[in-house]
Structures are given as structure tokens and as C-alpha cells.
Design a protein around this motif. Structure first.
Motif: not given
Length: 374
Positions: A18-21, A1-7, A24-33
Motif C-alpha cells: 500500500l505504501y509503494d502504491l 492506480l487510484r482504484e487499486l489503492i482504493k480496493r 507511485a500515485y503521488e509521483q505519477i500525479t506530479e508528472v501528469a500535472q
């Protein structure tokens, strides 16, 4: 997902997705932590069981329960290698020093030692058992042998110090004790004198213990001092609102810490059993009931005797019948209860602590002229 945002940012910085990506990345990162923290907590809880397995049966016998608890989490431990810079040394009251292994949990501190005295003195080879550690000794040197699974010798449990309001640390200056980096650890039921090989290690342990004690006292899981609740013994001086004394080792000083009298064969070393100070017989020629054990009279210094004697008398009076309290008051004040005026009864009541009687009316009634005590 991070790579998709970068591209996506490289191709079109104004892309509608881009906003939704990013969201989603912030929420997934928070859950992973959160998941990572929960996994670490689970590992630390499982570590408690591993630590319990490193002790022999003395741990369960003295604690009266398993070390594993739902809310108990492992935090840190000292080195079990005596030659390590991270090892911890315990100083006993008689001046003996021994290597101990200290374990810190989120609610208590626990330590034990390796029993090196159980060595088999023999010149022949002993069969190695799969479940025990066997030691062989020749005429020239002693050698420790591990069992077939490579398991080390089991630790013997010494004491546990719970984190609560009475937990405290006291630093000992290096110049006061042979250049050793010492630390006093005070608890409600036990205190210990420890030393470390460097000042950095000592301050690391001080910071660690103070931080976890603060967190334990502030957490919703309060330490209700299970030793007090589960103990079958009762103390004369209750409640215990002072920490257990940390006894100064005998080799700390060659003279009395109170009067500077030099210790000799005639002037022997003694300790105050309330503050732990090292003193001579003259400076500790006072007695009080032990606040931590039942029916035991201990030696105390003059300062502690002056500080705690009134509380002991009030506590003893609180456990006596009401007519006995009146007799104690009459004997100590030399007054005739029959001559006491009812108008002065308000001046008599404060002589006995309000906590000593169920109601103030019953205390006043015991001093009434119409009903003298038997």
C-alpha cells in the motif's frame, strides 16, 4: 492506480504494497500535472502564431520582425465584437473613439483595429476572391462579405507596449469623463487611453496587466526594450527615464485643465507633449526637445518645462566637444575664464555634469588659465 489503492485499502489497510502504491500515485500525479502545464504553454505559444496570422502585413512592417518569439506566450485578448461587453475602446488625442482588439502576452501588450474604411462603393456584385475579404454596398445599406473560407477581415497593427519598469496604469474616475470607465496605459515608447463598458471589466484588465508586468520584470527573461536597441533614431534627452505621455482627449473637458480658461474659437485646445495634459496656448507656451523623437521641438506646459529643461541642457552639453562646453558655460555665467583661479577649479567642475565628460581631469584642464578655449 487510484482504484487499486482504493480496493487494497478496503481489503487490507496494512497491506505491504500500500505504501509503494500511494508513493507511485503521488509521483505519477506530479508528472501528469507538469505535462499538462507544458502542453498548455505549448498551446499558448502556438496561439501567438495564430494571432500574427490575424494581422495584415502592417504588423511585420512596423515591428520589423515576427511576433512569434521563443519565450513569448499568449495570455489574454479582448473581444473583436464591438457590441460585446468585453470590447475595448481607444480614445485618440483629437477626441475620436475607435474599437480596438487588445492582446496580452507575457512580455508585452499589443493592439490593432479593423480597417472599416476600405469599403467598395458599388451597386453591382463583385466576385469573391478566395484570399481577400470583399465588401458590397447597395444604396440602402452596407454589407460585409467573407471570403470562401469564412475568414474575417484582417486586423491592422497599431502599437505594442512592452512590460518593463516604466509600464504603469492610471485609473480615470467615471465622473471626470462622461461616465466612461477609462484607463491610462503608460509605456516607454507608447501610451494609450482606453475605456471599457463596465467597471468590472476595467478592473479585470487592470489586475491582468499589473500581474503580467510584475511577472515580466521579475522573470529571468528580462525585457531589454528591443525598440531602443533596434531603433535607428537617437534622442537628445537620453536615457529616457519617463513614460511616453498619454494625451487627454479633446472632448475630456471644455476648459483648460491648468487655468480653467474656457475653450473657444480663439482659445484653442493644445497638449503638453511631456505629460499629455489638455491646456490652452498660454499654459503650454513653452518648448522643449522631444524626448522620444529626434530633432523635434514640442509644446510643453510650465511644470514640465521647469522639470526637464535642466536635463535637456546637460544632455545637449554632453554631446558637444569639450571646448564648446566651456563656451556655453562662459556665455551662461558671464565670467572671464582667464581670471579663474586654479584654487577655485573644484567649484567650477560641478557646473557641468560628471557624465558629460570622459574624465574629470579633462574638464578641469579646459578651465585652466594656461590653456584658454579658442
Amino acid at each position: 492506480l487510484r482504484e487499486l489503492i482504493k480496493r487494497t485499502e478496503q481489503l487490507d489497510a496494512q497491506h505491504t504494497d500500500l505504501y509503494d502504491l500511494r508513493n507511485a500515485y503521488e509521483q505519477i500525479t506530479e508528472v501528469a500535472q507538469v505535462i499538462n502545464e507544458r502542453m498548455k504553454d505549448n498551446d499558448r505559444r502556438q496561439k501567438v502564431g495564430v494571432i500574427e496570422a490575424r494581422f495584415d502585413k502592417s504588423l511585420r512592417e512596423k515591428l520589423g520582425q515576427s511576433l512569434v518569439a521563443p519565450a513569448r506566450v499568449f495570455m489574454a485578448e479582448s473581444s473583436d465584437d464591438m457590441n460585446s461587453d468585453e470590447c475595448v475602446i481607444k480614445h485618440h488625442k483629437n477626441g475620436v473613439q475607435s474599437h480596438v482588439v487588445v492582446f496580452v502576452f507575457n512580455d508585452c501588450l499589443l493592439y490593432g483595429h479593423y480597417d472599416n474604411g476600405n469599403k467598395i462603393t458599388t451597386t453591382t456584385t463583385t466576385a469573391v476572391s478566395p484570399t481577400t475579404t470583399t465588401k458590397l454596398k447597395t444604396k440602402s445599406k452596407t454589407k460585409t462579405v467573407k471570403n470562401l473560407f469564412g475568414v474575417k477581415e484582417l486586423l491592422r497593427f497599431d502599437h505594442v507596449i512592452k512590460f518593463d519598469a516604466l509600464f504603469a496604469l492610471e485609473d480615470v474616475a467615471e465622473e471626470h469623463y462622461n461616465g466612461l470607465y477609462c484607463l491610462k496605459v503608460f509605456g516607454r515608447r507608447h501610451s494609450v487611453w482606453l475605456s471599457f463598458k463596465s467597471k468590472q471589466v476595467k478592473f479585470k484588465w487592470m489586475t491582468l496587466l499589473l500581474r503580467h508586468n510584475k511577472q515580466a520584470n521579475a522573470s529571468t527573461i528580462q525585457n531589454n526594450d528591443q525598440d531602443d536597441n533596434n531603433s535607428n533614431s537617437t534622442t537628445t534627452m537620453a536615457p529616457i527615464d519617463v513614460a511616453f505621455p498619454c494625451f487627454v482627449p479633446d472632448d475630456f473637458s471644455a476648459q483648460c485643465l491648468l487655468c480653467d480658461a474656457k475653450f473657444t474659437i480663439m482659445c484653442r485646445r493644445h497638449h503638453c507633449y511631456f505629460c499629455g495634459t489638455l491646456a490652452c496656448a498660454k499654459c503650454t507656451d513653452y518648448r522643449l526637445t522631444n524626448a522620444w523623437k529626434t530633432n523635434e521641438i514640442v509644446r510643453v506646459c510650465m511644470q514640465c518645462h521647469t522639470k526637464y529643461k535642466d536635463r535637456e541642457q546637460n544632455s545637449i552639453a554632453a554631446n558637444l566637444p569639450l571646448n564648446s562646453r566651456a563656451s556655453i558655460w562662459q556665455a551662461s555665467h558671464g565670467s572671464n575664464l582667464h581670471e579663474v583661479n586654479s584654487n577655485n577649479s573644484a567649484n567650477i567642475v560641478p557646473m557641468i555634469s560628471p557624465s558629460c565628460s570622459p574624465t574629470m581631469q579633462s574638464v578641469q584642464a579646459s578651465f585652466a588659465p594656461a590653456t584658454p578655449p579658442p
